[in-house]
Design a protein around this motif. Structure first.
Motif, PDB file in Angstrom:
ATOM      1  N   THR A  44      34.006  31.036  20.675  1.00  0.00           N
ATOM      2  CA  THR A  44      33.941  31.354  22.324  1.00  0.00           C
ATOM      3  C   THR A  44      34.840  32.424  22.458  1.00  0.00           C
ATOM      4  OG1 THR A  44      33.730  28.963  22.467  1.00  0.00           O
ATOM      5  CG2 THR A  44      34.616  30.138  24.551  1.00  0.00           C
ATOM      6  N   ASP A  78      26.916  28.681  24.578  1.00  0.00           N
ATOM      7  CA  ASP A  78      27.845  28.390  23.653  1.00  0.00           C
ATOM      8  C   ASP A  78      27.587  26.977  22.850  1.00  0.00           C
ATOM      9  OD1 ASP A  78      30.141  28.804  22.335  1.00  0.00           O
ATOM     10  OD2 ASP A  78      31.579  28.574  23.990  1.00  0.00           O
ATOM     11  N   ASP A  79      27.883  26.864  21.755  1.00  0.00           N
ATOM     12  CA  ASP A  79      27.399  25.519  21.138  1.00  0.00           C
ATOM     13  C   ASP A  79      26.239  25.136  20.984  1.00  0.00           C
ATOM     14  OD1 ASP A  79      30.128  25.311  20.109  1.00  0.00           O
ATOM     15  OD2 ASP A  79      30.817  24.627  21.766  1.00  0.00           O
ATOM     16  N   ARG A 114      42.492  27.321  16.626  1.00  0.00           N
ATOM     17  CA  ARG A 114      43.161  26.687  17.817  1.00  0.00           C
ATOM     18  C   ARG A 114      44.162  25.826  17.618  1.00  0.00           C
ATOM     19  NH1 ARG A 114      38.445  24.189  18.818  1.00  0.00           N
ATOM     20  NH2 ARG A 114      37.654  25.879  20.213  1.00  0.00           N
TER      21      ARG A 114
END
Ligand code: ADP
Ligand code: MG
Length: 465
Positions: free
Chosen positions: A177, A233-234, A332
């Protein structure tokens, strides 16, 4: 004050995640909410208006408390005040108020359809534009695991459609992302006329379903076919959703055929998105595939260093290395750990120690335990399984049963921790070559002795708990 601002910035996305509301709803109530003070017992948030304050107190205060706890690592009582109250009490000085009580979604700016799409993009991104600005190519740290993906994204950002579609895949938390946002940021500056649409795949699905239910699909189609750059995204969420795949296929083809750039991300390569129609799969595979892999040790160090500096966390090289050893798979998580550390250390005005790192990691990644605790578990389980006590495993004794247990313990430590051969040798008072021999022994048996591999796997499972 700086501290409180960064905690405030850190906690808002967590609140959003916990509430799970649509971005527009979240922004409506939380758009201008800030954390303004924090002690070890109490946190105060300020809301722009009385109305918003009331809504937060009646609907969200609990989740706000939980989110804050996620970030700082301890529980505090949450209070919410309005800007007005604050001014009465503390003469809090800010630029003039007159916030309107009416929620304003801001339908501002020029027309020509561009703005609409940009704002569409912003709401789809579920991030305030300012947050979006943080994700650029410049602050994307590169190492061997992600250089190719970054280069591919930069190429497309500079010259749309050189690779079309661009498909980026890799596990969660590895920067996909971030790369999409970096492309958007780059394009907004360098190709300001491009109409860019960014969507999380789930939002795309939700919109499509809504349009279908309302019997009003034309505007939906139109919106997507009007853009120059579409980023989804995804995309793995398309798996199994036949009707959406069908619609997406048409959108994809329309854009592709009119030479518009399409960029997709997924947590796996197209061939592993199942079920996915063959024609979509071959479309996805028809462009450039670029993967992001978990960062190696050097890249983890570089990322930790950079992120710590960015948030103003003082941390020794030794602790940076320790974190890099323990947090291997997810950037993350590394970020989350640093933010928590920052919060914990700045409140207690203490420095980053191994204990604090351990504590923070145990919260964000409970399955991830420190190497010494892991070694204890391994020795304990192996000892129990083979009926050989730990002292004997560490001793020079060479009885068959003891040696077998020792081989397995050594193999498992090698396999389940990041200890070097030499360090493992230290535990058993043996040299590096002996450790290697034990590992070879186990690996050979796994290949050749019936049931042995199953036994080792079972042990590993037990140890992981
Ligand atoms: P994904 O979409 O792959 O799940 P994200 O792009 O959301 O991952 O990345 C998770 C977090 O890690 C983000 O805050 C992002 O900025 C950060 N991050 C990931 N890779 C890098 C990198 N190479 N350099 C700097 N930050 C990174
Ligand atoms: Mg992502």
């Amino acid at each position: 004050m700086d501290d409180i601002k960064s905690i405030s910035d850190a906690v808002m996305p967590v609140i959003e995640q916990r509430i799970g509301a649509a971005p527009a709803i979240f922004n409506l109530w939380f758009g201008e909410v800030e954390l303004i003070s924090l002690s070890d017992t109490e946190a105060v948030f300020v809301a722009p208006t009385e109305l918003k304050k009331k809504i937060l107190i009646t609907k969200y205060i609990h989740q706000m408390g939980n989110a804050l706890e996620d970030v700082i690592g301890f529980t505090v009582e949450v209070k919410i005040v309005s800007r007005d109250e604050l001014e009465e009490v503390e003469e809090f000085i800010e630029d003039d108020d007159d916030e309107d009580d009416i929620p304003v979604p801001d339908p501002t700016e020029e027309d020509d359809g561009k703005e609409e799409i940009i704002s569409e993009f912003i709401s789809g991104a579920s991030d305030k534009p300012s947050m979006l600005d943080n994700y650029t190519f410049d602050n994307f740290v590169v190492g061997s695991s992600n250089t190719f993906a970054k280069a591919a994204c930069m190429a497309v950002a500079k010259e749309p459609t050189v690779y079309n579609p661009l498909f980026i895949y890799g596990n969660s938390g590895l920067g996909k992302t971030h790369l999409l946002y970096a492309i958007i940021n780059y394009m907004k500056h360098n190709h300001p006329n491009l109409k860019i649409v960014y969507k999380k795949c789930e939002t795309f699905l939700a919109e499509l379903i809504e349009a279908l239910q309302a019997g009003f699909v034309a505007p939906f189609k139109e919106k997507y076919r009007r853009c120059d750059v579409l980023l989804i995204d995804d995309i793995q969420f398309l798996a199994g959703k036949e009707m959406t795949q069908e619609e997406f296929f048409h959108t994809f083809s329309a854009l592709y055929e009119s030479d518009k750039q399409i960029i997709l991300t997924s947590d796996r390569p197209p061939k592993d998105i199942k079920p996915l129609s063959d024609r979509l799969k071959s479309r996805f595979e028809g462009g450039l595939l670029a993967d992001v892999q978990p960062p190696n040790f050097e890249l983890r160090i570089a990322i930790i260093r950079k992120k710590a500096d960015d948030i103003g966390l003082t941390i020794s090289n030794e602790m940076v290395e320790y974190m890099a050893e323990r947090l291997q798979n997810n950037i993350r998580q590394i970020e989350g750990a640093l933010k928590r550390l920052y919060a914990v250390c700045s409140f207690t005005a203490t420095s980053v120690t191994k204990d604090k790192v351990d504590e923070v990691i145990s919260i964000i990644d409970p399955g991830n335990i420190p190497a010494d605790a892991m070694i204890e578990r391994i020795l304990g389980s192996v000892s129990k399984h083979y009926g050989v006590d730990i002292e004997s495993m560490k001793s020079k004794k060479k009885t068959d049963s003891i040696a077998k247990a020792r081989h397995v313990a050594i193999y498992l430590i090698r396999n389940m921790t990041s200890l070097t051969l030499k360090e493992i040798g230290g535990i058993f008072d043996r040299n590096h070559a002996t450790v290697m021999a034990s590992i070879d022994y186990v690996e050979l048996n796994m290949r050749t002795v019936n049931g042995y591999e199953r036994e080792i796997k079972q042990l590993k499972k037990e140890i992981k708990g």
